[in-house]
Design an enzyme around this catalytic site. Sequence first.
Site, PDB file in Angstrom:
ATOM      1  N   CYS A 114     -80.104  17.017   5.813  1.00 10.01           N
ATOM      2  CA  CYS A 114     -81.211  17.429   6.106  1.00 10.01           C
ATOM      3  C   CYS A 114     -80.963  19.080   6.152  1.00 10.01           C
ATOM      4  CB  CYS A 114     -81.554  17.173   7.600  1.00 10.01           C
ATOM      5  SG  CYS A 114     -82.933  17.872   8.413  1.00 10.01           S
ATOM      6  N   HIS A 115     -82.021  19.922   5.707  1.00 10.59           N
ATOM      7  CA  HIS A 115     -81.776  21.582   5.681  1.00 10.59           C
ATOM      8  C   HIS A 115     -82.049  22.135   7.143  1.00 10.59           C
ATOM      9  CE1 HIS A 115     -82.848  20.500   1.345  1.00 10.59           C
ATOM     10  NE2 HIS A 115     -82.180  21.589   0.985  1.00 10.59           N
ATOM     11  N   MET A 151     -88.186  15.664   9.528  1.00  3.11           N
ATOM     12  CA  MET A 151     -87.093  15.112  10.026  1.00  3.11           C
ATOM     13  C   MET A 151     -86.934  15.693  11.515  1.00  3.11           C
ATOM     14  SD  MET A 151     -86.435  12.832   8.249  1.00  3.11           S
ATOM     15  CE  MET A 151     -85.053  12.391   9.385  1.00  3.11           C
ATOM     16  N   GLU A 152     -87.505  17.117  11.504  1.00  3.81           N
ATOM     17  CA  GLU A 152     -87.386  17.695  13.007  1.00  3.81           C
ATOM     18  C   GLU A 152     -88.348  17.017  13.897  1.00  3.81           C
ATOM     19  OE1 GLU A 152     -85.524  20.306  10.098  1.00  3.81           O
ATOM     20  OE2 GLU A 152     -87.362  19.175   9.948  1.00  3.81           O
ATOM     21  N   ASP A 166     -82.535   7.133  29.314  1.00  2.14           N
ATOM     22  CA  ASP A 166     -81.229   7.683  30.060  1.00  2.14           C
ATOM     23  C   ASP A 166     -81.849   7.915  31.638  1.00  2.14           C
ATOM     24  OD1 ASP A 166     -78.623   8.581  30.319  1.00  2.14           O
ATOM     25  OD2 ASP A 166     -79.469  10.674  30.678  1.00  2.14           O
TER      26      ASP A 166
END
Length: 196
Positions: A114-115, A151-152, A166
């Site tokens: 990924c860039h 992707m971000e 969590d």
Amino acid sequence: MMREWPREFTAGRKRDSSRPMPKSPPPPRTPSKRRRGGSAHFTHFDATGQAHMVDVAGKDVTHRVARAVGRIAMRPETLALVRQGDAKKGDVLGVARVAAIAAAKRASDLIPLCHPLPLTHVAVAFAFAEDDSAIEIEVTAATLGRTGVEMEALAGAAVGLLTIYDMCKAVDRAMRIEDVRLAEKRGGRSGHYVAR
């Protein structure tokens, strides 16, 4: 007791030429997106099947936006705790929002090819789906760049939901993260995409 290294890996010794070197596996088959010439390929593999970071230097700098969504299903009692702000670790959605933004900013550290992108905007929204006893997340990421921010946005959505897990796992270990996906993207050569 540690096992001895094979002789060819021992410092100061030559490799035993009577033992053949293992052959490399054949390059992976790479069906995927269709090129203009008609052949399909995965862009993250070169012509020999080796992984590489795609060269985006020839692309125009454009405004690019991506929106990713997902959800985490939980017991109604857990959902009520999150809504009331009574979870043991504090403000669940506040922490998850910050985690999602941080993950969007670090997507290239998590995903090898990924860039790294200078993000111009990241927004995170949550909604309570009472009928399904779930919390939904929507992450929007934007940049001015030569490659998209899908992707971000996806990394932000996934890590935001993991953070909710969590924060709440002490009372509900059976929570389920579901349906993390790209909902929309704009900008670049491939144009506007909206999930159906």
